[in-house]
Design a protein around this motif. Structure first.
Motif, PDB file in Angstrom:
ATOM      1  N   VAL A  94       0.890  -1.130   0.166  1.00  0.00           N
ATOM      2  CA  VAL A  94      -0.115  -0.086  -0.087  1.00  0.00           C
ATOM      3  C   VAL A  94       0.750   1.420   0.052  1.00  0.00           C
ATOM      4  CG1 VAL A  94      -1.801   1.315   1.364  1.00  0.00           C
ATOM      5  CG2 VAL A  94      -1.925  -1.126   1.248  1.00  0.00           C
ATOM      6  N   ILE A  95       2.063   1.439   0.850  1.00  0.00           N
ATOM      7  CA  ILE A  95       2.759   2.375   0.822  1.00  0.00           C
ATOM      8  C   ILE A  95       3.491   2.805  -0.255  1.00  0.00           C
ATOM      9  CG2 ILE A  95       4.754   3.245   2.085  1.00  0.00           C
ATOM     10  CD1 ILE A  95       3.775   1.873   4.613  1.00  0.00           C
ATOM     11  N   SER A  96       3.961   1.680  -0.750  1.00  0.00           N
ATOM     12  CA  SER A  96       4.833   1.675  -2.111  1.00  0.00           C
ATOM     13  C   SER A  96       4.040   2.468  -3.299  1.00  0.00           C
ATOM     14  CB  SER A  96       5.468   0.428  -2.715  1.00  0.00           C
ATOM     15  OG  SER A  96       6.493   0.082  -1.584  1.00  0.00           O
ATOM     16  N   THR A 141      23.213   3.547  -4.619  1.00  0.00           N
ATOM     17  CA  THR A 141      24.460   2.464  -3.933  1.00  0.00           C
ATOM     18  C   THR A 141      23.908   1.523  -3.059  1.00  0.00           C
ATOM     19  OG1 THR A 141      26.226   4.180  -4.479  1.00  0.00           O
ATOM     20  CG2 THR A 141      26.571   2.005  -2.854  1.00  0.00           C
ATOM     21  N   PRO A 142      22.915   1.904  -2.052  1.00  0.00           N
ATOM     22  CA  PRO A 142      22.237   0.948  -0.853  1.00  0.00           C
ATOM     23  C   PRO A 142      21.655  -0.031  -1.620  1.00  0.00           C
ATOM     24  CG  PRO A 142      22.132   3.620  -0.265  1.00  0.00           C
ATOM     25  CD  PRO A 142      22.530   3.254  -1.527  1.00  0.00           C
ATOM     26  N   ALA A 143      20.754   0.304  -2.865  1.00  0.00           N
ATOM     27  CA  ALA A 143      19.875  -0.606  -3.345  1.00  0.00           C
ATOM     28  C   ALA A 143      20.763  -1.874  -3.903  1.00  0.00           C
ATOM     29  CB  ALA A 143      18.758   0.011  -4.383  1.00  0.00           C
ATOM     30  N   LEU A 144      21.990  -1.250  -4.678  1.00  0.00           N
ATOM     31  CA  LEU A 144      22.744  -2.326  -5.268  1.00  0.00           C
ATOM     32  C   LEU A 144      23.542  -3.062  -4.216  1.00  0.00           C
ATOM     33  CD1 LEU A 144      24.613  -3.252  -7.354  1.00  0.00           C
ATOM     34  CD2 LEU A 144      26.190  -1.314  -7.037  1.00  0.00           C
ATOM     35  N   ILE A 167      16.540   5.681   0.321  1.00  0.00           N
ATOM     36  CA  ILE A 167      15.546   4.980   1.288  1.00  0.00           C
ATOM     37  C   ILE A 167      14.560   4.164   0.512  1.00  0.00           C
ATOM     38  CG2 ILE A 167      13.989   4.971   3.116  1.00  0.00           C
ATOM     39  CD1 ILE A 167      15.906   7.327   4.260  1.00  0.00           C
ATOM     40  N   SER A 168      13.898   4.628  -0.347  1.00  0.00           N
ATOM     41  CA  SER A 168      12.831   4.176  -1.236  1.00  0.00           C
ATOM     42  C   SER A 168      13.478   3.195  -2.037  1.00  0.00           C
ATOM     43  CB  SER A 168      12.264   5.229  -2.035  1.00  0.00           C
ATOM     44  OG  SER A 168      11.324   4.823  -2.934  1.00  0.00           O
ATOM     45  N   TYR A 169      14.534   3.447  -2.595  1.00  0.00           N
ATOM     46  CA  TYR A 169      15.123   2.216  -3.507  1.00  0.00           C
ATOM     47  C   TYR A 169      15.351   1.242  -2.774  1.00  0.00           C
ATOM     48  CZ  TYR A 169      15.170   5.132  -7.867  1.00  0.00           C
ATOM     49  OH  TYR A 169      14.827   5.977  -8.777  1.00  0.00           O
ATOM     50  N   PHE A 170      15.987   1.399  -1.673  1.00  0.00           N
ATOM     51  CA  PHE A 170      16.416   0.330  -0.721  1.00  0.00           C
ATOM     52  C   PHE A 170      15.443  -0.468  -0.222  1.00  0.00           C
ATOM     53  CE2 PHE A 170      17.678  -1.127   3.505  1.00  0.00           C
ATOM     54  CZ  PHE A 170      18.734  -1.996   3.209  1.00  0.00           C
ATOM     55  N   LEU A 171      14.550   0.219   0.180  1.00  0.00           N
ATOM     56  CA  LEU A 171      13.393  -0.522   1.005  1.00  0.00           C
ATOM     57  C   LEU A 171      12.601  -1.599  -0.068  1.00  0.00           C
ATOM     58  CD1 LEU A 171      11.893   1.860   3.433  1.00  0.00           C
ATOM     59  CD2 LEU A 171      13.124  -0.167   3.906  1.00  0.00           C
ATOM     60  N   SER A 172      12.279  -0.831  -1.309  1.00  0.00           N
ATOM     61  CA  SER A 172      11.644  -1.500  -2.398  1.00  0.00           C
ATOM     62  C   SER A 172      12.384  -2.737  -2.908  1.00  0.00           C
ATOM     63  CB  SER A 172      11.181  -0.597  -3.495  1.00  0.00           C
ATOM     64  OG  SER A 172      12.810  -0.082  -4.349  1.00  0.00           O
ATOM     65  N   THR A 173      13.940  -2.699  -2.956  1.00  0.00           N
ATOM     66  CA  THR A 173      14.582  -3.889  -3.267  1.00  0.00           C
ATOM     67  C   THR A 173      14.589  -4.898  -2.197  1.00  0.00           C
ATOM     68  OG1 THR A 173      16.169  -2.366  -4.715  1.00  0.00           O
ATOM     69  CG2 THR A 173      17.160  -4.494  -4.030  1.00  0.00           C
TER      70      THR A 173
END
Length: 270
Positions: free
Chosen positions: A27-29, A75-78, A135-141
């Motif tokens: 829901v949040i995404s 970088t965090p998502a990678l 943060i968004s990319y990291f959490l989604s990954t």
């Protein structure tokens, strides 16, 4: 019709896992990304690229270079994608899981390489923009990978889309890279000003790189076939649609010779 759609979804998606975290993230995404797209249309832009408006303020206390800002974002998502190969052994998770974690890792590896070697930046980026994107990319990954992990041991969807998804993912990532490359060739070394993009699909839409990015994430959804992947991709499509409309309006306001027939995202339509 109200019965056909749920039945189709049951055939192409795993049932939602009994996880409050995954349900909340779905829901949040979607809601946050869709709202961000709506804000772009309303003129409240994410402060990066041509919408940063900080290039002349080099002493801005929260300003980093465009390259540094984008490295913070990606970088965090990678690292999350790379870590998944150690924390969740691919051989125990199955082929679909391996394809998903590989696609996500390739996606963000490509982005980091583009930041380091391809993109040319006209200005800076607010750290207050870089960190939320990161943060968004990291959490989604992490959520995409964890959701896929929770499907381990469950029956596969009756319609298997993972190889269709793999093809769509590579079409998306290649098309996105190609148009990023064309954008980088618009400026000579040291140039800062924007120009109307040419070549590739830029004569049809002003943001073909966004179109191919959406296609890449449609591929990720087909590989994953989870509710969270679908929610994230729909939200991403909403955001990039709004951003592309805002980008088209920006070019129209800056260039008197901007071609009226050039659409925002989808050739001849939108």
């Amino acid at each position: 019709m109200g019965v056909v759609v749920p039945e189709l979804l049951l055939k192409i998606l795993y049932p939602p896992p009994p996880s409050l975290f995954i349900s909340a993230m779905s829901v949040i995404s979607f809601a946050s990304l869709a709202n961000a797209g709506f804000m772009e249309i309303k003129g409240k832009h994410m402060k990066y690229s041509k919408f940063a408006n900080l290039s002349s303020d080099k002493n801005h206390p929260k300003l980093v270079s465009g390259k540094t800002g984008m490295l913070i974002a990606y970088t965090p998502a990678l690292l999350a994608g790379l870590a998944s190969f150690t924390l969740l052994l691919p051989i125990e998770e199955g082929l679909r899981f391996q394809m998903l974690q590989s696609a996500l890792t390739i996606h963000f590896f490509k982005r980091v390489i583009e930041v380091l070697c391809i993109h040319r930046y006209s200005g800076g980026m607010e750290i207050d923009t870089a960190i939320p994107i990161s943060i968004s990319y990291f959490l989604s990954t992490v959520t995409l990978i964890y959701t896929q992990h929770l499907t381990n041991g469950h029956p596969e969807p009756s319609i298997d889309l993972k190889f269709v998804g793999l093809a769509l993912f590579f079409i998306g990532i290649i098309g996105n890279f190609y148009h990023h490359f064309l954008l980088s060739r618009l400026r000579s070394p040291g140039e800062k000003q924007y120009k109307i993009p040419r070549g590739g699909m830029f004569d049809l839409v002003i943001c073909p790189h966004y179109l191919f990015e959406i296609l890449g994430f449609v591929g990720v959804t087909c590989i994953s076939q989870t509710v969270y992947a679908l929610a994230f991709t729909l939200g991403t499509a909403c955001y990039l649609s709004g951003r592309s409309l805002a980008t088209r309006e920006w070019y129209k306001s800056k260039f008197d010779d901007f071609p009226e027939n050039t659409k925002a995202l989808i050739p001849f339509i939108f």
